[in-house]
Design a protein around this motif. Structure first.
Motif, mmCIF file in Angstrom:
data_model
loop_
_atom_site.group_PDB
_atom_site.id
_atom_site.type_symbol
_atom_site.label_atom_id
_atom_site.label_comp_id
_atom_site.label_asym_id
_atom_site.label_seq_id
_atom_site.Cartn_x
_atom_site.Cartn_y
_atom_site.Cartn_z
ATOM 1 N N HIS A 120 -29.115 -18.001 11.494
ATOM 2 C CA HIS A 120 -30.455 -17.507 11.833
ATOM 3 C C HIS A 120 -30.481 -15.978 11.822
ATOM 4 C CE1 HIS A 120 -30.319 -21.566 13.686
ATOM 5 N NE2 HIS A 120 -31.596 -21.612 13.378
ATOM 6 N N ARG A 121 -29.612 -15.363 11.074
ATOM 7 C CA ARG A 121 -29.462 -13.915 11.182
ATOM 8 C C ARG A 121 -30.669 -13.148 10.652
ATOM 9 N NH1 ARG A 121 -25.253 -15.208 7.418
ATOM 10 N NH2 ARG A 121 -25.726 -14.621 5.258
ATOM 11 N N GLY A 122 -31.565 -13.801 9.935
ATOM 12 C CA GLY A 122 -32.778 -13.115 9.520
ATOM 13 C C GLY A 122 -33.693 -12.777 10.675
ATOM 14 N N ALA A 123 -33.477 -13.409 11.828
ATOM 15 C CA ALA A 123 -34.339 -13.183 12.986
ATOM 16 C C ALA A 123 -33.602 -12.616 14.183
ATOM 17 C CB ALA A 123 -35.023 -14.494 13.397
ATOM 18 N N VAL A 124 -32.294 -12.757 14.251
ATOM 19 C CA VAL A 124 -31.530 -12.373 15.449
ATOM 20 C C VAL A 124 -31.340 -10.853 15.484
ATOM 21 C CG1 VAL A 124 -29.351 -12.645 16.666
ATOM 22 C CG2 VAL A 124 -30.375 -14.599 15.497
ATOM 23 N N GLY A 125 -31.597 -10.275 16.657
ATOM 24 C CA GLY A 125 -31.501 -8.834 16.814
ATOM 25 C C GLY A 125 -30.131 -8.348 17.232
#
Length: 534
Positions: free
Chosen positions: A447-452
């Motif tokens: 989910h790294r496209g969304a994780v900060g």
């Protein structure tokens, strides 16, 4: 109060006003010179006077003997104009020096970025560097499978060095979040160090991107593309079979244990299937493009397919990992109960006298936030351990339960009492921590496209603590990382419909720069990762 008219004026307005004044002064001087010149040269005599021949010689002699006022006008005007031009040039040079932004300019008082802006820059740098490392690791796994360890050693070394720089950057950032250092100048330096280490991590990967492309040879001829497709398609077929088995495994976990057991991998099988569907379509298009000689489009499709296959592997592997760890935990629970009872009895025998401070390990003090126990606290903690052990025993005989959570409660209760980390309780704590860190790593990776940056920093800290042997604290921090990542994904708003290109963007398989999802990232740092943009 300052008028809105003046508040809205640009800072360089003063410099422009000076230039206009200089222009006006110069024009006035030149105009005045030209106006005075005719007056100074006016003569009341006739233009062509009639004079006797003797008078001509006398006039010539008098003209040579002295200088008239008209002869001084032109030099005077020229001098004034030169002074005005020099002043105007000085104003122009001063204005350019103040507003110039080229690299060669060194300001005596460089602007200091605001803390908020520097923090945003540091977060963005951490997130980008982490994405670069993860993507490079994924692509390198396919390259290593084809060429072997020896030929891919330079890329492995670059990836390892980039990971080291990134880990150090995350460590500095975590200390910064905790308020260390406290002095403003030192905090600015800490942020600069974070950004610099992230840049170095990216540079390490950028330096090897071209060499990896030459090794893969995806665009030069069809041979390299066909070999790469075979590797990706073989892994795709293997994962398709494993995904079906993972679905059955997950159903068995839900049937045998409590519902909380499978909570950390809820939706993983469905997401893996979606990634495989996406990967199959991309790999088919890559083969078709390669057959007609469109090598660049084929490379684009191949990398998108490889990224999806890699993430499907993470999702399927997460279910398999959890099932294995739950089985191991179920076997450890009875032994952990016995060990906890022994430690509790020993602690009661060696309990300190009332008012005597109790020595506890640093990890336990960090979790509780206190140094010495209050009067009666050892007895209260002993009673708490008794209660935890009684609840776990009841769960063992009362039906489905969560073995990992049972071990977590046992080890945390005993560690707060005695700080024990060895024997069966140490093994149980390590198993729980490994499961938490791996679960958070899998979730962030897919989910790294969304994780900060915050969740990634907690995950990096958990990995460091696990490597240092602080299993209890690693478990705590990994839980924080997972919660922060969950929050980021929910805020992103695509978790409910993370299929197709939307799921690929959410997973970082596509960079999301275009309406169709944009290019797939490739091995490399910020300068080279998007080189497959069509």
């Amino acid at each position: 109060m300052t008028s809105s008219l003046f508040r809205g004026r640009p800072r360089r307005a003063t410099a422009h006003i000076r230039a206009r004044v200089a222009h006006a002064v110069l024009g006035a001087l030149v105009g005045a010179g030209w106006l005075v010149l005719p007056v100074m040269t006016v003569d009341t005599r006739d233009p062509v006077p009639v004079a006797p021949a003797g008078a001509v010689a006398s006039a010539a002699a008098s003209s040579q003997a002295g200088t008239s006022a008209a002869d001084l006008v032109l030099p005077l005007v020229a001098g004034v104009a030169a002074v005005a031009l020099a002043g105007f040039g000085w104003l122009r040079r001063t204005r350019r020096a103040r507003t110039r932004t080229t690299p060669g300019t060194v300001s005596a008082h460089p602007p200091v970025p605001a803390p908020a802006a520097s923090e945003r820059q540091a977060r963005a740098a951490l997130r980008l560097a982490d994405d670069c490392v993860r993507t490079s690791r994924e692509e390198l796994s396919f390259v290593r499978e084809r060429f072997g360890e020896q030929r891919t050693e330079p890329f492995t070394h670059a990836l390892r060095a980039a990971g080291t720089e990134l880990s150090a950057a995350f460590a500095v950032w975590r200390r910064y979040e905790e308020g260390v250092p406290q002095e403003a100048g030192a905090r600015r330096q800490a942020l600069a160090g974070v950004i610099g280490r992230c840049a170095e991590a990216g540079r390490r990967l950028d330096a090897q991107a071209e060499a990896l492309d030459r090794l893969r040879d995806l665009t030069a001829d069809g041979e390299g593309m066909r070999a790469a497709l075979e590797v990706a398609e073989e892994r795709f077929r293997e994962l398709a079979a494993r995904a079906m088995a993972a679905q059955r495994t997950l159903a068995a976990l839900r049937e045998r244990y409590a519902r909380s057991v499978a909570g950390s991998v809820t939706g993983y099988v469905e997401q893996a299937k979606d990634r495989l569907v996406f990967a199959g379509a991309r790999l088919n298009e890559a083969r078709q493009a390669a057959d007609v000689g469109e090598t660049r489009r084929a490379a684009w499709q191949l990398r998108a397919g490889e990224g999806a296959v890699a993430q499907a592997g993470v999702l399927v592997g997460g279910v398999e990992r959890l099932a294995a760890q739950v089985r191991e935990a179920a076997g450890l629970v009875p032994a952990a109960l016995t060990g906890a009872e022994a430690e509790l009895a020993a602690a009661r025998r060696t309990a300190p006298a009332p008012g005597e401070p109790e020595a506890r390990p640093a990890e336990v003090r960090r979790e509780s936030g206190r140094g010495s126990p209050a009067p009666g606290e050892p007895a209260a903690r002993s009673a708490h351990v008794d209660g935890v052990l009684a609840v776990v025993r009841e769960e063992l005989t009362g039906g489905p339960y969560d073995p990992l959570d049972a071990l977590r409660r046992i080890t945390r209760a005993v560690e707060r009492l005695t700080g024990v980390r060895s024997g069966v309780l140490g093994a149980a704590a390590l198993l729980v921590a490994r499961s938490s860190v791996a679960g958070a790593e899998e979730f962030v990776g897919v989910h790294r496209g969304a994780v900060g940056a915050e969740a990634r920093a907690r995950l990096a800290e958990a990995a460091r603590e696990l490597g240092a042997g602080s299993a209890g604290w690693a478990d705590v921090v990994a839980g924080e990382a997972r919660r922060l990542a969950d929050r980021d994904v929910r805020a992103h708003g695509t978790e409910g419909d993370a299929t197709g290109p939307a799921g690929a963007v959410l997973g970082g398989i596509l960079l999301g720069e275009d309406p169709d999802g944009g290019p797939p990232p490739a091995f490399g740092g910020p300068q080279t990762r998007s080189r497959l943009h069509r």
